[in-house]
Design a protein around this motif. Structure first.
Motif, PDB file in Angstrom:
ATOM      1  N   ASN A  44     -13.362  55.309   8.527  1.00 14.54           N
ATOM      2  CA  ASN A  44     -13.156  55.024   9.941  1.00 14.54           C
ATOM      3  C   ASN A  44     -12.319  56.155  10.540  1.00 14.54           C
ATOM      4  OD1 ASN A  44     -14.119  52.149  10.829  1.00 14.54           O
ATOM      5  ND2 ASN A  44     -13.321  51.912   8.753  1.00 14.54           N
ATOM      6  N   GLN A  46     -10.306  57.043  13.533  1.00 16.73           N
ATOM      7  CA  GLN A  46      -9.661  56.497  14.717  1.00 16.73           C
ATOM      8  C   GLN A  46      -9.276  57.676  15.623  1.00 16.73           C
ATOM      9  OE1 GLN A  46     -10.319  53.270  14.397  1.00 16.73           O
ATOM     10  NE2 GLN A  46      -8.303  52.374  14.183  1.00 16.73           N
ATOM     11  N   ASN A  73     -21.420  53.137  13.161  1.00 16.52           N
ATOM     12  CA  ASN A  73     -20.971  52.218  14.218  1.00 16.52           C
ATOM     13  C   ASN A  73     -20.012  52.938  15.160  1.00 16.52           C
ATOM     14  OD1 ASN A  73     -21.502  49.987  11.883  1.00 16.52           O
ATOM     15  ND2 ASN A  73     -21.727  49.076  13.920  1.00 16.52           N
ATOM     16  N   TYR A  90     -20.345  57.342   7.591  1.00 14.46           N
ATOM     17  CA  TYR A  90     -20.716  57.556   6.190  1.00 14.46           C
ATOM     18  C   TYR A  90     -20.686  59.058   5.951  1.00 14.46           C
ATOM     19  CZ  TYR A  90     -23.494  58.098   1.952  1.00 14.46           C
ATOM     20  OH  TYR A  90     -23.921  58.455   0.698  1.00 14.46           O
ATOM     21  N   LYS A  95     -17.135  54.617  12.820  1.00 15.59           N
ATOM     22  CA  LYS A  95     -17.324  54.282  11.412  1.00 15.59           C
ATOM     23  C   LYS A  95     -18.349  55.258  10.864  1.00 15.59           C
ATOM     24  CE  LYS A  95     -18.211  50.567   8.134  1.00 15.59           C
ATOM     25  NZ  LYS A  95     -18.438  49.114   7.939  1.00 15.59           N
ATOM     26  N   LEU A 154     -17.337  55.463   2.947  1.00 15.79           N
ATOM     27  CA  LEU A 154     -17.324  54.881   4.284  1.00 15.79           C
ATOM     28  C   LEU A 154     -15.938  55.084   4.866  1.00 15.79           C
ATOM     29  CD1 LEU A 154     -19.196  51.462   3.867  1.00 15.79           C
ATOM     30  CD2 LEU A 154     -20.073  53.563   4.891  1.00 15.79           C
ATOM     31  N   ASN A 166     -13.323  54.399  17.958  1.00 18.07           N
ATOM     32  CA  ASN A 166     -13.416  54.332  16.502  1.00 18.07           C
ATOM     33  C   ASN A 166     -14.834  54.680  16.082  1.00 18.07           C
ATOM     34  OD1 ASN A 166     -12.720  53.476  13.677  1.00 18.07           O
ATOM     35  ND2 ASN A 166     -14.305  51.983  14.143  1.00 18.07           N
ATOM     36  N   GLU A 180     -12.644  53.080   3.655  1.00 17.67           N
ATOM     37  CA  GLU A 180     -12.999  51.719   3.236  1.00 17.67           C
ATOM     38  C   GLU A 180     -13.415  51.703   1.765  1.00 17.67           C
ATOM     39  OE1 GLU A 180     -15.883  49.729   5.590  1.00 17.67           O
ATOM     40  OE2 GLU A 180     -14.846  50.089   7.492  1.00 17.67           O
TER      41      GLU A 180
END
Length: 387
Positions: free
Chosen positions: A155, A157, A333, A135, A133, A153, A131, A172
């Motif tokens: 994610n 996957q 992340n 921006y 994360k 933001l 994953n 998000e």
């Protein structure tokens, strides 16, 4: 009972909450004393990622104390302990490699063959599933004037394996500022969020220099990387007599692990001038570049950040208009394990252009990994007023 709970939380407070800390950094070239932009900052313990903006600044909240790795292909890599960054504005100095000349490295294999092997090995070594994360932000210009901005933001996957990648996107938060005219067609912009990770992880942007025909169009060279003996650079530059929209490519790679750490391409000003002379008033590209940076950290190998710029002329209502798009992605992340989610929440559009704003926090200030510069804040304020 409530009083006991409160006292318990107050007692634990310093131990529970002191780990997370806000840090502001400005990265400076030690020789020129000027800010350094696009420096990748990686928290080695938490795998958080950040990027300095055009003012050399990075603002972020660190989840826990960690060594911070500062890397840039034009500077010597350094590691700084987060505990030492305790000022309101912390200055970090980087040493440039401009004083050290690159040398041509003679190899038994043709550089193109080396590049092919690097691509194949890097594809196999990419950490999937995972994953990311991310921006994401995009600036749009029309006839040299900013007209639209969006960011969010997300994610990513990443599922499957290196032979068969699949990406699901979950948004998000996101926002849009300004007015985007219908004549800026997402299909013309050349990228699609639903396959952009696949393109990066399969190194498809290098396709044109891996083909056998490229040997007649490009000059291939392997050069030394003065700041680190374990790294080398492959430079692929079109011959002056070669025709077409051809870019100058540069690939930084680790010679021991045989993986790509950075790949970039840009159309030189000389070639842009040639294209302009040949194309006259037809639709034409006047700016094109990209850069992908990858992290290699304790057995994990993944995208750290990317930047794409495309500028082209397009005929709209019998008039030629200049359209320009700047796209940045910062992996804030990394996690080896994707999390569970509902298929109904998967984002399937090509861009965030038409997605309605959904904002819960000022994520662009400390969660983005790439804070806006003073100039960019001014642009966003003006776009907001126009909107």
């Amino acid at each position: 009972m409530k009083r006991k709970i409160l006292l318990f939380l107050l007692f634990l407070g310093p131990f529970v909450f002191s780990q997370s800390r806000e840090i502001k950094i400005i990265v400076i070239d030690i020789d020129t004393q000027t800010p350094v932009d696009e420096v990748t900052i990686t928290a080695l313990k938490t795998r958080q990622g950040f990027l300095t903006n055009a003012e050399g600044i990075a603002n972020f909240v660190l989840d826990k104390p960690s060594d911070l790795e500062f890397s840039h292909s034009s500077y010597k890599e350094i590691i700084v302990k987060s505990a030492t960054l305790n000022q309101k504005l912390n200055i970090v100095y980087l040493e440039s490699k401009t004083q050290q000349l690159e040398e041509v490295v003679l190899t038994k294999e043709h550089p193109q063959e080396i590049l092919k092997e690097l691509v194949e090995n890097s594809i196999r070594k990419i950490t999937v599933p995972a994953n990311l994360k991310v921006y994401l932000r995009e600036f749009y210009k029309k006839n040299d004037e900013y007209v639209f901005f969006n960011d969010g933001l997300l994610n990513f996957q990443i599922l499957g394996d290196y032979k068969n990648l699949k990406t699901d996107i979950l948004v998000e938060q996101n926002r849009t500022i300004g007015l985007l005219e219908g004549d800026i067609d997402p299909d013309v912009l050349g990228y699609n969020l639903n396959n952009i990770i696949e393109n990066y992880y399969q190194f498809r942007y290098l396709g044109e220099v891996l083909d056998q025909k490229a040997l007649k169009l490009y000059d291939f060279q392997v050069k030394s990387y003065p700041l680190n003996q374990d790294l080398l650079i492959i430079k692929v530059v079109p011959y002056l007599e070669s025709k077409g929209v051809l870019s100058d490519f540069q690939v930084l790679y680790n010679t021991k692990k045989k993986i790509i750490l950075e790949v970039s391409a840009v159309i030189s000003q000389v070639r842009l001038k040639l294209i302009e002379e040949l194309s006259h008033n037809r639709n034409k590209v006047f700016k094109l570049s990209f850069k992908n940076t990858f992290n290699d950290d304790k057995g994990f190998y993944y995208l750290a950040n990317s930047k794409e710029i495309i500028g082209f002329s397009k005929k709209i209502k019998n008039e030629y208009n200049k359209i320009e798009v700047l796209n940045n992605m910062v992996v804030t992340n990394f996690d080896k394990k994707p999390f569970k989610y509902n298929d109904n929440n998967i984002f399937k559009d090509k861009t965030l252009i038409n997605k309605k704003s959904t904002v819960f926090t000022n994520y662009w200030d400390f969660e983005s990994g790439l804070v806006p510069t003073t100039e960019e804040k001014t642009i966003l304020d003006l776009l907001d007023v126009k909107n």
